[in-house]
Scaffold this active site. Structure first.
Site, PDB file in Angstrom:
ATOM      1  N   ASP A  45      10.296  40.792 -11.153  1.00 55.91           N
ATOM      2  CA  ASP A  45       9.578  39.576 -10.796  1.00 55.91           C
ATOM      3  C   ASP A  45      10.400  38.326 -11.102  1.00 55.91           C
ATOM      4  O   ASP A  45       9.884  37.215 -11.013  1.00 55.91           O
ATOM      5  CB  ASP A  45       8.199  39.520 -11.460  1.00 55.91           C
ATOM      6  CG  ASP A  45       8.237  39.363 -12.975  1.00 55.91           C
ATOM      7  OD1 ASP A  45       9.337  39.465 -13.566  1.00 55.91           O
ATOM      8  OD2 ASP A  45       7.163  39.147 -13.570  1.00 55.91           O
ATOM      9  N   ASP A  51      10.736  44.712 -14.052  1.00 58.42           N
ATOM     10  CA  ASP A  51       9.729  44.871 -12.996  1.00 58.42           C
ATOM     11  C   ASP A  51      10.020  43.985 -11.790  1.00 58.42           C
ATOM     12  O   ASP A  51       9.170  43.836 -10.906  1.00 58.42           O
ATOM     13  CB  ASP A  51       8.324  44.611 -13.530  1.00 58.42           C
ATOM     14  CG  ASP A  51       8.097  43.179 -13.996  1.00 58.42           C
ATOM     15  OD1 ASP A  51       9.082  42.508 -14.355  1.00 58.42           O
ATOM     16  OD2 ASP A  51       6.939  42.734 -14.026  1.00 58.42           O
ATOM     17  N   SER A  84       8.298  44.319 -18.445  1.00 57.51           N
ATOM     18  CA  SER A  84       9.088  43.284 -17.787  1.00 57.51           C
ATOM     19  C   SER A  84      10.516  43.221 -18.319  1.00 57.51           C
ATOM     20  O   SER A  84      11.306  44.136 -18.091  1.00 57.51           O
ATOM     21  CB  SER A  84       8.376  41.944 -17.912  1.00 57.51           C
ATOM     22  OG  SER A  84       8.981  40.958 -17.117  1.00 57.51           O
TER      23      SER A  84
END
Length: 458
Positions: free
Chosen positions: A241, A239, A94
């Protein structure tokens, strides 16, 4: 839990995070799931292919087929899991620096595993129960080339494209060399926006900036907004998000302010929203104005997801939830943090209001946030800092909230100290309408912890 933190499991490549460990995690998950197939994706990290291979080996060794999506944003993998009704493994760290990698686990309902299901996988992993099947029962592997195309197409159907296109917006986009570089530029162009980019080449070395979309890492985006006369700047993490915004003047927008603006749009009387213990007073104010309820959890997407699912079972409406780091949920669409979708909802807000970013977030700009990160090199140093935090909280003129670390609310300000769930750091957060008050609180706690750390090192 010992293995899974606030958002999967992560570590430094070659140290605690190895191919053997990833293979064991994936095998334990596959052996726990009652599934014939498992989806597998990864972000752009240089170690991603190696760890994806290791995860595939673990899954197939457990007798389960693997469907390899390649480099995808986490929400793209999540969508595939929901549509295909298969569980998934995402290889990503992430927002962590490039030397890290990690694993997120997704259920066949297209939702990252909640705490209770992660504990089942963890128990199997730590018990070292056998997961390898006989030679004639091992799984197969196949590639899925179009997961990202289908992900983008579905998002386009969920956004008011006509309204966004009519607003004639110029978007400055910084995917940070992460997986969003493969999807977000196309997505925003298909929404009818003019798109200019920086750090938009997928590159696991992250040469332009570190993956975490915090103000200190986003100077290039601010300059691009100003140079292109863009209406809004958008940044993702590794990633994709999360979504962080810059206003039309190239100024950084606090994630808590954009969360509050999005929540104010969607929350109504009787609704519930879920946030973490580092929640800003901005969101508290929005809930009070809307007549909505606010539920707090420990920090991390796993904990927020777990609580939203519990509220659903109780019949509660949760139209929006999230944290002030750019990770916002729109559960009625899908229970996932999705940086591109978050940004598109913000574009809808700009289009509906006919306003600039600075005008949209102006009602939520009256607070100052300070965040400090204190690294540690040993468990002894961590223990010393946490003991100092406990003593500080006990002596404070405020009742501590110990849901996740120690949060102290003073009325005019609050401060929170907690160990990170993803990095070897202790984090200190402070907020106040008075900038000096927020800075002073954070400094006082930081100095207390630094002194304890120094004593532990001697």
């Amino acid at each position: 839990m010992k293995v899974f933190g606030s958002s999967g499991t992560r570590g430094v490549v070659g140290e605690e995070f190895t191919p053997e460990f990833v293979s064991r995690v994936a095998a334990a998950a596959a052996a726990t799931w009652d599934a014939e197939r498992v989806a597998l994706g990864r972000d752009t990290r240089t170690s991603g292919r190696t760890f994806a291979d290791a995860a595939a080996a673990g899954v197939t060794a457990a007798g389960v087929d693997v469907e390899r999506l390649g480099v995808v944003p986490t929400p793209s993998l999540v969508r595939y899991c929901e549509v295909e009704a298969v569980p998934g493994v995402m290889i990503t760290a992430s927002h962590n620096p490039p030397e890290f990698n990690g694993v997120k686990l997704v259920g066949d309902d297209g939702i990252e595993l909640p705490v209770n299901r992660l504990e089942v996988v963890e128990d199997r992993l730590l018990a070292e129960e056998p997961t390898t099947v006989s030679w004639d029962r091992m799984g197969d592997s196949r590639r899925v080339p179009d997961a990202n195309d289908e992900y983008v197409a579905e998002m386009l159907e969920a956004i008011d494209r006509d309204a966004v296109a009519a607003a004639d917006l110029t978007v400055a986009l910084d995917p940070g060399h992460g997986a969003g570089a493969l999807t977000s530029p196309e997505f925003f162009r298909e929404l009818g926006c003019d798109v200019v980019t920086v750090n938009a080449q997928p590159d696991g070395h992250f040469p332009g900036r570190d993956p975490e979309p915090v103000e200190a890492n986003l100077d290039d985006l601010g300059r691009l907004v100003r140079a292109a006369d863009a209406d809004v700047g958008i940044a993702h993490d590794g990633d994709a998000d999360r979504a962080i915004f810059f206003d039309e003047a190239g100024e950084y927008v606090e994630g808590d302010a954009s969360l509050a603006a999005l929540a104010a749009r969607d929350l109504g009387e009787g609704d519930t929203t879920v946030a973490a213990v580092n929640v800003s007073q901005r969101l508290v104010d929005v809930c009070e104005a809307a007549g909505a309820n606010l539920e707090l959890t420990p920090i991390g997407s796993t904990n927020i997801i777990t609580r939203i699912k519990e509220l659903w079972r109780e019949g509660e409406s949760v139209p929006v939830a999230g944290e002030g780091n750019g990770g916002v949920f729109f559960p009625d669409y899908r229970l996932v943090r999705d940086g591109a979708f978050i940004a598109a909802k913000f574009l809808e807000l700009l289009a509906e209001r006919g306003a600039t970013v600075s005008e949209i977030v102006a009602p939520y700009e009256d607070y100052t946030n300070v965040r400090e990160n204190l690294s540690y090199d040993s468990d002894d140093q961590l223990d010393a800092m946490l003991e100092a935090a406990e003593a500080y909280a006990d002596a404070a003129d405020a009742e501590p909230d110990t849901k996740d670390g120690y949060r102290l609310d003073y009325g005019d300000a609050w401060v929170l100290v907690r160990p990170s769930g993803t990095e070897p750091k202790v984090r200190v957060y402070a907020e106040s309408a008075d900038p000096e008050r927020a800075t002073s609180l954070a400094r006082d706690v930081r100095e207390t912890l630094e002194a304890a750390k120094a004593d532990a090192a001697t």
